[in-house]
Write a protein that holds these residues in place. Structure first.
Motif, short mmCIF file in Angstrom:
data_model
loop_
_atom_site.label_atom_id
_atom_site.label_comp_id
_atom_site.label_asym_id
_atom_site.label_seq_id
_atom_site.Cartn_x
_atom_site.Cartn_y
_atom_site.Cartn_z
N GLY A 16 0.97 -1.16 0.01
CA GLY A 16 0.17 -0.05 0.07
C GLY A 16 0.67 1.12 -0.06
N LEU B 154 -2.23 -5.55 4.69
CA LEU B 154 -2.91 -4.63 4.18
C LEU B 154 -3.50 -3.63 5.05
CD1 LEU B 154 -4.30 -7.21 1.83
CD2 LEU B 154 -2.72 -5.66 1.12
N ARG B 155 -3.41 -3.60 6.25
CA ARG B 155 -3.97 -2.46 7.08
C ARG B 155 -4.07 -1.20 6.54
NH1 ARG B 155 -0.89 -4.22 12.42
NH2 ARG B 155 0.77 -4.09 11.22
N CYS C 237 -4.01 -0.22 3.30
CA CYS C 237 -3.91 -0.20 1.74
C CYS C 237 -5.32 0.04 1.55
CB CYS C 237 -3.75 -1.67 1.21
SG CYS C 237 -3.59 -1.83 -0.46
N THR D 157 -5.57 -7.06 8.12
CA THR D 157 -6.73 -5.86 7.75
C THR D 157 -6.97 -4.98 8.96
OG1 THR D 157 -8.54 -7.40 8.09
CG2 THR D 157 -7.53 -7.53 5.93
N THR E 270 -8.83 -0.56 5.53
CA THR E 270 -8.44 -1.36 4.21
C THR E 270 -9.69 -1.07 3.39
OG1 THR E 270 -7.17 -2.96 5.56
CG2 THR E 270 -7.69 -3.67 3.30
N GLY F 103 -7.23 -3.00 -1.92
CA GLY F 103 -6.48 -3.74 -0.70
C GLY F 103 -7.55 -4.86 -0.38
N GLU F 104 -8.83 -4.66 -0.25
CA GLU F 104 -9.91 -5.31 0.31
C GLU F 104 -9.89 -6.55 -0.77
OE1 GLU F 104 -13.61 -3.80 2.23
OE2 GLU F 104 -13.05 -2.39 0.52
N THR G 61 -13.06 -5.08 7.01
CA THR G 61 -12.87 -4.08 6.09
C THR G 61 -13.72 -3.15 5.76
OG1 THR G 61 -12.97 -5.30 4.09
CG2 THR G 61 -10.75 -5.32 5.13
#
Length: 286
Positions: free
Chosen positions: A103, A133-134, A136, A192, A196, A200-201, A220
């Motif tokens: 990200g 991906l927290r 993103c 996540t 997110t 990203g999800e 998310t």
């Protein structure tokens, strides 16, 4: 008038025609102060999202004048200059776990491809692999499928489709040429947060649906509809979702509900929880 222009664009382009009509009708009698564009953007976004909560449907204010008909390549290059090529951090954690932070946006493959390949080369042999991906917030579907390709086998895998309002479909498959491939025996965890979103999800959802990753963290944001952008004024832009995602495994997507973690926890605790779960699974395996 600004409101009339927005209503027309939503009716003409929003992915679901019946909901488009409802959203457009909901703006009947709605009034904003067009001289205060930042406030107008916030009020219009809230009104547009009030019908069905589509986080990609919004009016955005830009302090700098919007470039008319910008070149998509220049736009992506600008994102990369500002945010990087889609890889924020790569490191080995204690115990030989590998951490790959992706990200805040996942750009096109020409930028993200070399960065992902380099990151996974540095993490070769690390186990488990943790994809963070927290933070993103979005990305390009082709690149998401490319990232999934590093984690799947040698045969192409159908990942998802984008179904447009007119019924047209674009399919996304993994590709066989990426390198390195992550050993299928290495467990993968995806982290996540409530932030997110979008691309990203999709990466989290696709890996979870394929059974290739365990998702750890928070539910998310729930944005699965790709959008088109329409200039309203030199500083205001309307973002209208024009297609929907259909995962090839689940037959649906994460719109409005988000990706549900396999192991729910606070986002701030996700790395520790993933490492603990991996250690427990390794102990059971022994």
């Amino acid at each position: 008038m600004l409101i009339d222009r927005i209503r027309d664009l939503v009716r003409e382009h929003y992915v679901f025609p019946d909901i488009a009509a409802t959203i457009a009708d909901s703006l009947d009698g709605f009034v904003v102060d067009e001289t205060d564009e930042p406030a107008a953007a916030a009020a219009l976004t809230a009104a547009l999202q009030a019908v069905n909560g589509d986080g990609h449907l919004r009016v955005r204010y830009y302090a700098e004048p919007i470039e008319p008909d910008p070149d998509p390549g220049d736009f992506i290059a600008g994102l990369v200059r500002e945010h990087g090529p889609g890889v924020t951090e790569v490191r080995r954690l204690p115990g030989n776990a590998g951490l790959l932070v992706v990200g805040p946006v996942i750009p096109t493959g020409e930028y993200a491809g070399p960065a992902i390949s380099a990151a996974l080369t540095l993490l070769k042999g690390a186990s488990p692999l943790i994809i963070d991906l927290r933070g993103c917030l979005g990305g390009v579907p082709e690149t998401v499928s490319m990232i999934v390709s590093h984690l799947t086998g040698d045969e192409p895998v159908h990942v998802q489709d984008l179904v447009r309002r007119d019924g047209g479909i674009t399919q996304y498959w993994t590709v066989t040429y990426v390198s390195p491939k992550v050993d299928p025996g290495i467990p993968v965890y995806v982290l996540t947060s409530a932030r997110t979103f979008s691309g990203g999800e999709e990466l989290a959802y696709d890996l979870q649906a394929l059974g290739r990753a365990t998702v750890v963290g928070e539910q998310t944001g729930g944005g699965a509809h790709p959008r088109e952008d329409f200039e309203l004024t030199p500083h205001l832009q309307l973002h209208v979702p024009t297609a929907r995602s259909v995962n090839a495994v689940t037959g649906t997507d994460w719109e409005g509900v988000g990706v549900t973690p396999d192991i729910p926890c606070a986002a701030s605790d996700a790395i520790e929880v993933a490492l603990r779960d991996a250690a427990a699974a390794d102990t059971v395996g022994d």
